[in-house]
Structure formats: C-alpha cells, structure tokens
Design a protein around this motif. Sequence first.
Motif, PDB file in Angstrom:
ATOM      1  N   ALA A 110      65.808  13.273  71.264  1.00 13.69           N
ATOM      2  CA  ALA A 110      66.195  14.615  70.807  1.00 13.69           C
ATOM      3  C   ALA A 110      65.625  15.685  71.742  1.00 13.69           C
ATOM      4  O   ALA A 110      66.302  16.677  72.046  1.00 13.69           O
ATOM      5  N   LEU A 111      64.398  15.481  72.201  1.00  9.26           N
ATOM      6  CA  LEU A 111      63.798  16.421  73.161  1.00  9.26           C
ATOM      7  C   LEU A 111      64.584  16.435  74.463  1.00  9.26           C
ATOM      8  O   LEU A 111      64.901  17.501  74.998  1.00  9.26           O
ATOM      9  N   ARG A 112      64.935  15.259  74.974  1.00 10.19           N
ATOM     10  CA  ARG A 112      65.706  15.168  76.215  1.00 10.19           C
ATOM     11  C   ARG A 112      67.025  15.920  76.086  1.00 10.19           C
ATOM     12  O   ARG A 112      67.399  16.698  76.955  1.00 10.19           O
ATOM     13  N   GLU A 113      67.735  15.720  74.981  1.00  7.07           N
ATOM     14  CA  GLU A 113      69.017  16.409  74.772  1.00  7.07           C
ATOM     15  C   GLU A 113      68.834  17.924  74.702  1.00  7.07           C
ATOM     16  O   GLU A 113      69.608  18.679  75.296  1.00  7.07           O
ATOM     17  N   ALA A 114      67.825  18.367  73.979  1.00 13.92           N
ATOM     18  CA  ALA A 114      67.595  19.809  73.827  1.00 13.92           C
ATOM     19  C   ALA A 114      67.212  20.456  75.154  1.00 13.92           C
ATOM     20  O   ALA A 114      67.715  21.536  75.494  1.00 13.92           O
TER      21      ALA A 114
END
Length: 133
Positions: A110-114
């Motif tokens: 989720a961090l990578r996507e954000a």
Amino acid sequence: MHGLIQEVVAKGNEADIAELLAEDVTFLPPTYWKTWTGRAPVAAVLGHVGQVFSEFRYRRIMGEGKDWALEFQCKVGDLDTVGVDLLTLNDAGLIQNFEVVMRPYKTIGALREAINARVQTDARFLEFRHALT
C-alpha cells in the motif's frame, strides 16, 4: 535528535527533512531493493512518505553515538504498520545512511502504491532518476 526526527517525519515537511540529511545521504526504502542518493531526492521521497503516513510515532529508540534504530508505528490508509528506521550519522550529526524496514507485507504494498502515485505527479522525479541505483 530522535525527537526532532519524529516531529519532522510526522509533518512531512521536505525542507525540514533536508536539514537533517547529509549532502550525500543514502536512503534504502522498504518498498524496493534500490538506493536513493543525495539530499534533494531523499528529502523529496521522505516528504511524500510523511504525507502518506498517518498517526506516526516512534515507540522505541535504541542506539548511541552514530548508530540508531528508531522503531515506529503508523498507518498507511487504514492499514497498521510497524517498522524501524536504521540511521547512521556523520561527524556533523547529520543522517548519512537511512534504511527502513517494515511489516506487514500488505502495508508495504500500500505504501509503494501511494508513493508511486505521488511521485508520478511530481516533475522533480524526472531529474531525480539519476539518484536511484
């Protein structure tokens, strides 16, 4: 120093982050196996991270001298995460090496996507590509 880092990271203010970094700082993010090098690119990445994290706080601080481990917890969206900032300071007390490890895996995704979504709209990262090895 760690109190200042917490305040700066939690706010995500890129200019304040840059003041803590050595000119040739290296940053190893938890989202991929690459290294960012240089104050401007690292401050930009960490500024975006500070905008993605919510409810950020350090839980434990371990270390002495130049080597520190700062255990944190925060949210990425509605997902909880814990992690550790591994810091090495230079002789001037600035962050020379900054590595982040996190769990669980779902939150790292989720961090990578954000972060990718934010970076894709930040034109400076066209110039900062050279800082990623």
